[in-house]
Design an enzyme around this catalytic site. Structure first.
Site, short mmCIF file in Angstrom:
data_model
loop_
_atom_site.label_atom_id
_atom_site.label_comp_id
_atom_site.label_asym_id
_atom_site.label_seq_id
_atom_site.Cartn_x
_atom_site.Cartn_y
_atom_site.Cartn_z
N SER A 222 4.30 -18.78 -37.02
CA SER A 222 3.37 -18.84 -38.23
C SER A 222 2.61 -18.03 -38.46
CB SER A 222 3.11 -19.58 -38.37
OG SER A 222 2.14 -20.65 -37.69
N GLY A 224 -0.10 -17.57 -40.68
CA GLY A 224 -0.96 -17.69 -41.36
C GLY A 224 -0.68 -17.25 -42.83
N GLY A 227 2.87 -15.34 -43.64
CA GLY A 227 3.75 -16.23 -43.88
C GLY A 227 4.31 -16.81 -41.97
N GLY A 252 -0.49 -26.45 -40.26
CA GLY A 252 0.60 -25.76 -39.64
C GLY A 252 1.14 -26.44 -38.82
N ASP A 253 1.20 -27.72 -39.03
CA ASP A 253 1.29 -29.04 -39.16
C ASP A 253 2.22 -29.21 -40.62
OD1 ASP A 253 0.32 -29.46 -37.09
OD2 ASP A 253 -1.58 -30.18 -37.88
#
Ligand SMILES: Nc1ncnc2c1ncn2[C@@H]1O[C@H](COP(=O)(O)OP(=O)(O)OP(=O)(O)O)[C@@H](O)[C@H]1O
Ligand SMILES: [Mg+2]
Length: 312
Positions: A222, A224, A227, A252-253
């Site tokens: 990932s 940020g 994308g 991210g979670d």
């Protein structure tokens, strides 16, 4: 069932103040305490989409904060199956001023004894049997063996659960040796990527392939607001979407929750699943960690994916 594991959960306390005065007293305008830790965040998002009864949270929790964490999770309607330990669970303090960037105080968390770790792994093996997907998130608390995640990945595979690992450093590298189905590093967590220089697509791809060579089935890196890059056995995909204003902590979670939902429904990790998961991550940014499933679907329509290479 989706089972999320948080070995070092926290009671996240947020204080809202006008201005933090260091070495002096500051009046608190509002205070909020909620259960934190990456696996707890994953469970919250998965439950918002899939229904609370389909998600279970486990890990190690102790003391009065451990109790508060367990109560807060149960209040979400999410099944809670923490192993209770002697040490006091950690508290994380965030101080939010008018400036949206909070000041954070992070405790290391309690030391886990070998006996407590054995008790947890026994409980994990029982729970994993009920789960189609297991999510292992966050750092390892003091006292846990360095190969803790590799052990849990193998135990989950023995009972035919798929596994997603979201951690960093040696814990991530070691977990890969047990062949988790997906790992989800962010840019800074990718091995060998120099984040001082804005990393190129090529260096992200190279790092993701390194993790696959080391054993990970698929790597979702990932990036940020830029994308993500997904490398699976089917090939490498670049996932991009518009930038969203809000709080990116926990995005991210939410992405991991989306990946878990895709695995749970047997959907391949292709453009559709990645767009849906990215929609959840974008909605998390917009909602500062809270995900509105309808908003996530709307945002998923704005996600674009294109193949950029093979999986090797
Ligand atoms: N400002 C943003 N606008 C739109 N989408 C975002 C933004 N920030 C993050 N995202 C989405 O969230 C996903 C995960 O973000 P990021 O790479 O920051 O995860 P992370 O560093 O693991 O976050 P955390 O560990 O706090 O949960 C990204 O791949 C992207 O899809
Ligand atoms: Mg992360």
């Amino acid at each position: 069932m989706i089972l999320t594991v948080t070995l070092n959960p926290a009671l996240d306390v947020t204080y809202w103040v006008d201005r933090l005065a260091l070495r002096s007293a500051t009046k608190v305008r509002r205070v909020r305490a909620r259960a934190g830790g990456k696996g707890v965040n994953v469970a919250r998002v998965a439950a918002a989409v899939h229904g609370p009864g389909t998600v279970c949270v486990t890990g190690l929790a102790g003391g009065s904060r451990g109790e508060a964490i367990r109560e807060a999770i149960a209040a979400l309607g999410v099944r809670e199956e923490f192993e209770v330990i002697a040490g006091e669970s950690r508290q994380t303090i965030a101080i939010v001023e008018e400036n949206p960037q909070p000041t954070e105080l992070r405790e290391p968390g309690p030391t886990v004894t070998p006996r407590e770790w054995d008790g947890f792994t026994r409980r994990f093996r029982v729970l994993a049997k009920e789960a189609s997907v297991v999510v292992l998130s966050g750092s390892l608390p003091p006292g846990t063996p360095p190969d803790a995640y590799a052990t849990l990945v193998r135990a989950a595979h023995e009972v035919r659960s798929s596994v997603i690992v979201d951690t960093s450093g040696p814990a991530l590298w070691d977990a890969c040796t047990a062949a988790p189905d997906i790992v989800k590093p962010n840019e800074a967590e990718l091995p060998g990527v120099d984040t001082v220089v804005m990393s190129s697509q090529e260096s992200v791809l190279a790092a993701a392939r390194l993790l696959r060579d080391h054993g990970a089935g698929a790597v979702i890196a990932s990036l940020g607001r830029a994308g993500s890059v997904a490398v699976t056995a089917d090939g490498a995909l670049r996932v991009s979407h518009p930038r969203v204003d809000g709080n990116p902590v926990g995005a991210g979670d939410a992405l991991v929750a989306g990946l878990a939902l895709a695995l749970a429904s047997g959907q391949p990790l292709g453009p559709a699943a990645l767009a849906r998961a990215s929609g959840l991550a974008m909605a998390s940014v917009a909602g500062s960690g809270e995900v509105d499933p309808a908003e996530a679907e709307r945002l998923a329509d704005m996600v674009r994916t294109r193949w950029i290479g093979d999986g090797q």
